[in-house]
Design a protein around this motif. Structure first.
Motif, PDB file in Angstrom:
ATOM      1  N   ARG A 148       0.919  -1.313   0.102  1.00 20.84           N
ATOM      2  CA  ARG A 148      -0.021   0.129  -0.099  1.00 20.84           C
ATOM      3  C   ARG A 148       0.775   1.336  -0.101  1.00 20.84           C
ATOM      4  N   TYR A 160      -3.148  11.456   6.681  1.00 26.30           N
ATOM      5  CA  TYR A 160      -3.396  10.308   7.163  1.00 26.30           C
ATOM      6  C   TYR A 160      -2.371   8.964   6.490  1.00 26.30           C
ATOM      7  N   ASP A 211      -5.270   3.881  -0.168  1.00 24.64           N
ATOM      8  CA  ASP A 211      -6.468   3.999   0.693  1.00 24.64           C
ATOM      9  C   ASP A 211      -6.743   5.435   0.747  1.00 24.64           C
ATOM     10  N   HIS A 213      -9.237   6.568   2.662  1.00 24.33           N
ATOM     11  CA  HIS A 213      -9.700   7.114   3.850  1.00 24.33           C
ATOM     12  C   HIS A 213     -11.065   7.818   3.735  1.00 24.33           C
ATOM     13  N   GLU A 237      -9.231   1.984  -1.674  1.00 23.99           N
ATOM     14  CA  GLU A 237      -9.724   1.619  -0.632  1.00 23.99           C
ATOM     15  C   GLU A 237     -10.531   2.886  -0.150  1.00 23.99           C
ATOM     16  N   ASP A 238     -11.622   2.491   0.356  1.00 23.46           N
ATOM     17  CA  ASP A 238     -12.770   3.470   1.143  1.00 23.46           C
ATOM     18  C   ASP A 238     -12.709   4.739   0.333  1.00 23.46           C
ATOM     19  N   GLU A 263     -13.736  -1.506   6.204  1.00 24.24           N
ATOM     20  CA  GLU A 263     -12.991  -1.924   7.415  1.00 24.24           C
ATOM     21  C   GLU A 263     -13.621  -1.301   8.708  1.00 24.24           C
ATOM     22  N   ARG A 284     -13.818  -5.688   3.118  1.00 22.88           N
ATOM     23  CA  ARG A 284     -12.635  -5.503   4.030  1.00 22.88           C
ATOM     24  C   ARG A 284     -13.176  -5.756   5.478  1.00 22.88           C
TER      25      ARG A 284
HETATM   26 CO    CO Z   1      -8.273   1.597   5.571  1.00 23.34          CO
END
Ligand code: CO
Ligand code: EZ4
Length: 403
Positions: A148, A160, A211, A213, A237-238, A263, A284
């Motif tokens: 990642r 982040y 990600d 986030h 991701e997200d 997640e 996730r």
């Molecule tokens: Co994440």
């Protein structure tokens, strides 16, 4: 009948906070389950101690499904992260007990190994693109097949996913929440060059992940996904918050970049529309936050009908107990995709001795009976709970935003 005689909650802070449930039986066999909910740990500890444990005493530890239904339906109040983390802890501990009683590793009880090992991805973080790529090259050298990439955003002081420490990134870092500043425009400009340079440096034989986030609107996510397509990311991701599952339709209309979500999901109902409408590619949801091995298997079975694969959360706030459970699950589930793996600090590993191992980008849960992970209670008692929060995030004008 394997009667539950006692259950205890162990709160410890070997580098970071962890909540662990230990269930004991009249046969001397015990099991453990992770109950850690980052930044809200004591809510789950109380839920277990004050409301769940009294109901467990005297029950048959072998009746995993019945106990799951008892805690889910029987509480009247269903779902939610605190409830589902507490149920997960009980469920995980009961699978551990069943494995030990049978003399088999849990993955054998789940149908046996469906593959040789579990592919994991590591986190390459850096303040700059160059530092992130350097970290990624280090992971590649160690044999990781999936990495990642998160990099600092030029013009923003903190971002982040970018840690101070190279390996042991820990987001919950202060007795009161740290505040970060965010600009979507600056971020959106910074990610495509990171991926372009990463492909130049790392080649095409390694999976690259990213990600977002929960920080983009659906249309922004569509644009980022499209901008990343030339670099063939394994997943984005997200991309956007998932309370409104329909918003992922908009992302799908604009990009073929695979999408991973879940997640923070606590049940199959959070996943259902995303999966049934084929709006995501990886789910996730994890053992600890989504009702344990029992419920995660149900989510995976639904996902399998739609060719959605698993990509379980595995950050450092998920304890080695959850990691072990995730590896038994990942080894046996038919539609496995990838497992997140962030190494725990040495203090954490010492408190939770475990049989799982990493070899050339793959992990294996080992063949010890049960989950193959334990808690050293005497050592755990030396690390007192420290209140810690995840950061909050504000836009440049001070508006509170998504973390
Ligand atoms: Co994440
Ligand atoms: O922010 O685990 O993909 N991993 C992540 C993590 C989460 C934390 C929250 O507790 O997004 O770093």
């Amino acid at each position: 009948m394997l009667r539950i005689t006692n259950a205890r909650v162990i709160v410890t802070c070997p580098g970071r906070n962890f909540v662990t449930l230990k269930i004991e039986t009249d046969a001397g066999v015990y099991g453990i389950g992770d109950a850690t909910l980052n930044g809200r740990e004591l809510a789950v500890a109380s839920y277990l101690e004050d409301h769940v444990i009294p109901c467990l005493i005297g029950k048959d530890a072998h009746r995993i499904e019945d106990i799951w239904q008892y805690l889910y339906r029987g509480a009247y109040w269903r779902r939610g992260p605190v409830t589902m983390t507490a149920i997960a802890a009980v469920d995980t501990a009961l699978w551990d007990i069943k494995g030990k009683a049978a003399g088999l590793p849990v993955y054998q009880l789940l149908g046996g190994a469906a593959r040789e090992g579990v592919m994991v991805y590591g986190h390459a973080n850096g303040e700059t693109i160059e530092a992130t790529i350097e970290a990624a090259l280090d992971y590649k050298e160690q044999g990781y097949k999936a990495i990642r990439l998160q990099s600092g955003v030029p013009g923003l002081a903190s971002t982040y996913g970018v840690s101070k420490d190279k390996y042991f990134y820990e987001p919950a870092d202060a007795a009161l929440p740290t505040e970060n500043v965010w600009s979507t425009e600056k971020y959106m400009r910074s990610v495509p060059p990171l991926f372009a340079k990463a492909r130049d440096a790392l080649g095409w034989d390694v999976h690259l992940l990213h990600d977002a986030h929960h920080r983009l609107t659906p249309i922004e996510a569509g644009r980022l996904g499209r901008d990343l397509e030339p670099y063939r990311p394994f997943w984005l991701e997200d991309p956007t918050p998932a309370e409104n599952q329909d918003s992922f339709r908009l992302i799908r209309q604009h990009t073929t970049t695979p999408i991973a979500v879940g997640e923070i999901f606590s049940s199959i109902h959070d996943c259902r529309s995303l999966i049934e409408n084929q709006l995501i590619d990886y789910i996730r949801a994890t053992v600890v936050h989504a009702g344990g091995i029992t419920h995660l298997r149900r989510i995976a079975a639904l996902a399998d009908l739609y060719q959605v694969r698993t990509g379980c959360h595995g950050a450092t706030d998920l304890s080695p107990v959850c990691m072990a459970a995730a590896l038994h699950f990942g080894l046996s589930v038919p539609n496995f995709g990838v497992q997140e793996y962030m190494r725990h600090a040495a203090e954490t590993d010492a408190v939770f001795p475990h049989a799982y191992r990493f070899e050339r980008g793959m992990m294996h849960p080992g063949d010890a009976p049960g989950l193959g992970v334990d808690i050293d209670e005497a050592l755990a008692a030396r690390y007192e709970y420290k209140r810690a929060y995840l950061p909050v995030n504000r836009l440049e004008d001070g508006t509170l935003f998504n973390w």
